[in-house]
Design an enzyme around this catalytic site. Structure first.
Site, short mmCIF file in Angstrom:
data_model
loop_
_atom_site.label_atom_id
_atom_site.label_comp_id
_atom_site.label_asym_id
_atom_site.label_seq_id
_atom_site.Cartn_x
_atom_site.Cartn_y
_atom_site.Cartn_z
N PHE A 145 0.87 -1.18 0.00
CA PHE A 145 0.00 0.00 0.00
C PHE A 145 0.90 1.22 0.00
CE2 PHE A 145 -2.37 3.52 1.74
CZ PHE A 145 -3.55 3.44 1.02
N ASP A 230 9.42 2.81 1.38
CA ASP A 230 8.27 3.63 1.76
C ASP A 230 8.12 3.53 3.27
OD1 ASP A 230 5.78 4.63 2.42
OD2 ASP A 230 4.73 3.68 0.76
N LYS A 259 3.15 11.66 6.77
CA LYS A 259 2.35 11.50 7.98
C LYS A 259 2.94 12.21 9.19
CE LYS A 259 0.00 7.34 6.36
NZ LYS A 259 -1.20 8.03 5.91
#
Length: 407
Positions: A145, A230, A259
């Site tokens: 993801f 990532d 984030k």
């Protein structure tokens, strides 16, 4: 807390009427938050055990973050990259020093950081490695993801992320996660990069075998392929290290961050990389109006300072081990597995006992908020500022919830 009190039906129905139904939130309306706690619009208190997918690593409303936000916004917030600012340089210099990399492209969202990484890898493959134009390939992992753009969902193995959104961009090949030998076998002359998550978050907090990242590092070195990680969810203290790649003492060629970089108040992201990869970007071939704006840079720098000066990375390691020990010790028949690192654990629930969604809804009734993934895994990822006593309280409520559902 009265778990039978009526929920805020008007707020929920209004959102349901006007907002696209691309989420299925729990039936709670959050009105304010502080530290690791949140309150709904009826005044009921809940412990946040999700941290907005790691965006709230520093907790809600951290006073230093808010002070930076207000002070910087009162001076200047956005001028675009058409001009230099006094905030961007210090922010990126600190970020590069922490990661051990050479330069960065500031962006806004995590998906933008990944898209930037893809562009850098392809251009590096064509320019440096000599891959023919438009033939660069990137290897990814099954269960990944990396975001929601059409390019990214095009190489997802989750049908719901892809259904109806094609046609998708070519140039990606998916390989089993955690299988370094399979990844090496998939490399061809046009392979520019391997893009993986050190721990797969949305797949259910899936941790690869020990040594997986080291093997990938060796494979990429051997084949002249970039290793891009990532760490949008796993980075910035979440796993008990600044970055998850540090658990295996390696360094990637490129790193996607986001984030927590925004301190829980702004979308801030970056693609950080070694010099020859960052140098693929020249005036005109990539940009972002908001990326690297002085408000985001000031908040991002303060977020990094708070993580370091308050010892939150070590706190994540220590409390994460405590949380794992306690969850494992429950030995409840509903629990199939407990996995993760630091303050980022997934508890896999036997679907014959209950769905993870049902557990989360029942847990909400006891004052603890989290969210399921793939209907079988409950995430436990509280803000890194959480008190040990509050963490124990949440685990006690989880144990009570399982017992109540069994009854």
């Amino acid at each position: 807390m009265d778990i039978h009190a009526p929920i805020s039906a008007d707020a929920i129905s209004l959102e349901d009427r006007w907002c696209a139904h691309n989420y299925k939130p729990l039936p709670v309306v959050i009105a304010r938050a502080e530290g690791a706690w949140m309150w709904d619009d009826q005044g009921r208190r809940y412990l946040d055990m999700m941290s907005a997918y790691s965006a709230v690593n520093l907790g809600h409303g951290h006073p230093r973050i808010l002070r930076t936000l207000i002070e910087q916004a009162s001076r200047v917030s956005v001028v675009s990259r058409a001009f230099h600012t006094d905030r961007l340089g210090p922010f990126l210099a600190r970020l590069c020093a922490l990661s051990g990399l050479d330069g960065a492209v500031p962006m806004n969202t995590g998906a933008e950081a990944v898209e930037t990484a893809i562009k850098a890898a392809r251009r590096w493959g064509h320019t440096v490695k000599g891959i023919p134009a438009n033939h660069a390939q990137i290897l990814v992992a099954e269960g990944n993801f990396h975001g929601r753009t059409t390019t990214i969902v095009g190489f997802s193995s989750e049908p719901a992320y892809r259904d109806g959104f094609g046609p998708f961009a070519p140039g990606f090949r998916s390989v089993a996660y955690g299988d370094a030998a399979a990844m090496e076998a998939a490399i061809g002359p046009n392979t520019a990069a391997i893009l993986v998550e050190p721990i797969q978050g949305e797949a259910g907090i899936v941790v690869p075998p020990d040594g997986y990242l080291r093997r990938l590092r060796e494979i990429c070195d051997r084949h002249n392929v970039l290793l891009i990680l990532d760490e949008i969810q796993s980075g910035l203290g979440r796993t008990g290290q600044w970055f998850a790649f540090q658990h295996e003492a390696i360094r990637p060629d490129g790193l996607c961050l986001g984030k927590a970089l925004g301190g829980g108040v702004l979308p801030v992201s970056a693609f950080v990389a070694r010099r020859d990869v960052i140098d693929m970007f020249v005036p005109g071939n990539h940009g972002s109006t908001f990326g690297g704006n002085p408000l985001a840079a000031a908040v991002g720098l303060t977020a990094l300072e708070v993580l370091e000066e308050e010892g939150l990375v070590q706190r994540s390691a220590e409390l994460g081990q405590h949380m794992r020990d306690r969850l494992t010790a429950l030995a409840h028949p509903a629990i199939r597995a407990v996995r993760g690192r630091g303050l980022w654990l997934g508890v896999e629930i036997d679907p014959g006992f209950a769905s993870a969604r049902a557990v989360c809804e029942a847990l909400m009734g006891r004052g603890v908020l989290s969210k399921e993934t793939h209907e079988t895994v409950i995430r436990f990822a509280p803000p890194l500022v959480i008190d040990r006593a509050d963490l124990d309280w949440a685990i006690d409520r989880f144990a009570e919830t399982l017992e109540a559902l069994r009854a």
